[in-house]
Design a protein around this motif. Structure first.
Motif, PDB file in Angstrom:
ATOM      1  N   ASN A  55       0.856  -1.240  -0.008  1.00 13.61           N
ATOM      2  CA  ASN A  55       0.006   0.067  -0.023  1.00 13.61           C
ATOM      3  C   ASN A  55       0.863   1.263  -0.080  1.00 13.61           C
ATOM      4  O   ASN A  55       0.712   2.243  -0.905  1.00 13.61           O
TER       5      ASN A  55
ATOM      6  N   ILE B  40      -6.827   1.733  -8.907  1.00 13.07           N
ATOM      7  CA  ILE B  40      -7.364   0.485  -9.226  1.00 13.07           C
ATOM      8  C   ILE B  40      -6.540  -0.571  -8.377  1.00 13.07           C
ATOM      9  O   ILE B  40      -6.989  -1.519  -7.641  1.00 13.07           O
ATOM     10  N   ALA B  41      -5.141  -0.490  -8.412  1.00  9.05           N
ATOM     11  CA  ALA B  41      -4.322  -1.171  -7.557  1.00  9.05           C
ATOM     12  C   ALA B  41      -4.568  -0.946  -6.198  1.00  9.05           C
ATOM     13  O   ALA B  41      -4.776  -2.081  -5.462  1.00  9.05           O
TER      14      ALA B  41
ATOM     15  N   GLY C 297      -7.566  -0.482  -4.756  1.00  8.34           N
ATOM     16  CA  GLY C 297      -8.926  -1.272  -4.581  1.00  8.34           C
ATOM     17  C   GLY C 297      -8.622  -2.603  -4.215  1.00  8.34           C
ATOM     18  O   GLY C 297      -9.106  -3.443  -3.804  1.00  8.34           O
ATOM     19  N   SER C 298      -7.710  -3.084  -5.370  1.00  8.96           N
ATOM     20  CA  SER C 298      -7.408  -4.786  -5.629  1.00  8.96           C
ATOM     21  C   SER C 298      -6.723  -5.014  -4.451  1.00  8.96           C
ATOM     22  O   SER C 298      -6.867  -6.231  -3.957  1.00  8.96           O
ATOM     23  N   LEU C 299      -5.548  -4.312  -4.064  1.00 14.11           N
ATOM     24  CA  LEU C 299      -4.827  -4.498  -2.876  1.00 14.11           C
ATOM     25  C   LEU C 299      -5.560  -4.718  -1.570  1.00 14.11           C
ATOM     26  O   LEU C 299      -5.661  -5.791  -0.679  1.00 14.11           O
TER      27      LEU C 299
ATOM     28  N   ALA D 290      -8.921  -5.344  -1.216  1.00 16.14           N
ATOM     29  CA  ALA D 290      -9.897  -6.449  -1.294  1.00 16.14           C
ATOM     30  C   ALA D 290      -9.059  -7.670  -1.232  1.00 16.14           C
ATOM     31  O   ALA D 290      -9.608  -8.891  -0.463  1.00 16.14           O
ATOM     32  N   LEU D 291      -7.719  -7.952  -1.647  1.00 16.71           N
ATOM     33  CA  LEU D 291      -6.820  -9.009  -1.613  1.00 16.71           C
ATOM     34  C   LEU D 291      -6.611  -9.222   0.057  1.00 16.71           C
ATOM     35  O   LEU D 291      -6.486 -10.364   0.619  1.00 16.71           O
TER      36      LEU D 291
ATOM     37  N   GLN E  60      -9.513 -10.122   1.822  1.00 22.63           N
ATOM     38  CA  GLN E  60      -9.852 -11.811   1.821  1.00 22.63           C
ATOM     39  C   GLN E  60      -8.885 -12.590   2.457  1.00 22.63           C
ATOM     40  O   GLN E  60      -9.168 -13.665   2.946  1.00 22.63           O
TER      41      GLN E  60
ATOM     42  N   ARG F 156     -14.469  -7.307   2.103  1.00 25.39           N
ATOM     43  CA  ARG F 156     -13.594  -6.988   0.916  1.00 25.39           C
ATOM     44  C   ARG F 156     -13.809  -5.494   0.453  1.00 25.39           C
ATOM     45  O   ARG F 156     -12.966  -4.548   0.369  1.00 25.39           O
TER      46      ARG F 156
ATOM     47  N   ALA G 241     -11.449  -2.139   0.519  1.00 22.76           N
ATOM     48  CA  ALA G 241     -11.034  -1.567  -1.023  1.00 22.76           C
ATOM     49  C   ALA G 241     -11.604  -0.023  -0.905  1.00 22.76           C
ATOM     50  O   ALA G 241     -10.832   0.833  -1.416  1.00 22.76           O
TER      51      ALA G 241
END
Length: 239
Positions: free
Chosen positions: A33, A193-194, A196-198, A200-201, A204, A210, A214
């Motif tokens: 992050n 985008i990165a 948000g994806s991070l 969520a991952l 999870q 998630r 995000a």
């Protein structure tokens, strides 16, 4: 007589728990992050104040190197300090058990009473746990130390540095290929985008919702980039 089916009730000992991931997961998420956001903010700020692509990329590469090393050093020092505190607590408790076992037994009994056990049962539990492993019982129930996620300074440092560099590669690559006049919006979109994806991952992997994770990192990321871009534009106009 038929034998009971033991498989009908799952054992609590095989139930998967995610708390053991907290040490490396925290370092990984924080590193990635920070790598994404700090590098993107740096690139956006420099791009807003300068039209030179070479300056933008050079600043980004320098930011990646400095940030990764800083994250590694910071994580190592922080986790090492935590480990030192825990070791000191362990030695203090071991000494107290050796010099005043009766008081320590009474203290453990009182802890179980406060948690809702009747005095007789609390005394019995404390006595039996003390006979098995007094130090472990006190560390767990008096201090709150367990072996679920012990401090690992080297692991935290390496994970933070590697994930910082990996996260920073996203906005840096986008700044490299984006049209020079559109570096800021390209970097901003790719970063959100990165992030948000991070988020969520990471959620999870830790068993958390998630969407909320995000949204949280994307909002703070947008604010950070907006502030840095504004500062870069002002400084660029001044110089």
């Amino acid at each position: 007589m038929a034998r009971p089916e033991s498989s009908s009730v799952p054992s609590a000992h095989i139930e998967p728990h995610l708390s053991g991931r907290s040490g490396w997961l925290r370092a990984a998420v924080m590193g990635a992050n920070d790598g994404i956001l700090s590098t993107a903010s740096l690139l956006a700020g420099v791009a807003a104040g300068s039209g030179d692509r070479a300056t933008i990329i050079l600043a980004g590469i320098a930011g990646v190197a400095a940030g990764a090393l800083s994250m590694a050093a910071g994580e190592y020092v922080s986790v090492s300090s935590q480990a030192d505190v825990e070791k000191a607590d362990i030695e203090r408790e071991r000494s107290e058990l050796a010099t005043n076992p009766e008081a320590e037994l009474a203290e453990l009994t009182a802890i179980y009473e406060e948690r809702g056990l009747q005095p007789e049962l609390a005394a019995r539990v404390a006595t039996e746990l003390t006979e098995v492993d007094a130090l472990t019982a006190h560390l767990r129930d008096e201090i709150g130390l367990t072996d679920l996620s012990p401090p690992r300074p080297v692991q935290a440092a390496v994970v933070s540095a590697m994930t910082f560099a990996a996260g920073a590669a996203v906005p840096l690559a986008v700044a490299w290929v984006a049209p020079l006049t559109s570096v800021v919006p390209w970097v901003a979109v790719a970063t959100l985008i990165a992030l948000g994806s991070l988020g969520a991952l990471g959620a999870q992997a830790g068993g958390a919702p998630r969407g909320r994770a995000a949204a949280r990192v994307m909002i703070w990321g947008a604010l950070a980039m907006a502030a840095t871009t504004a500062i870069g534009a002002l400084v660029g106009q001044a110089v």
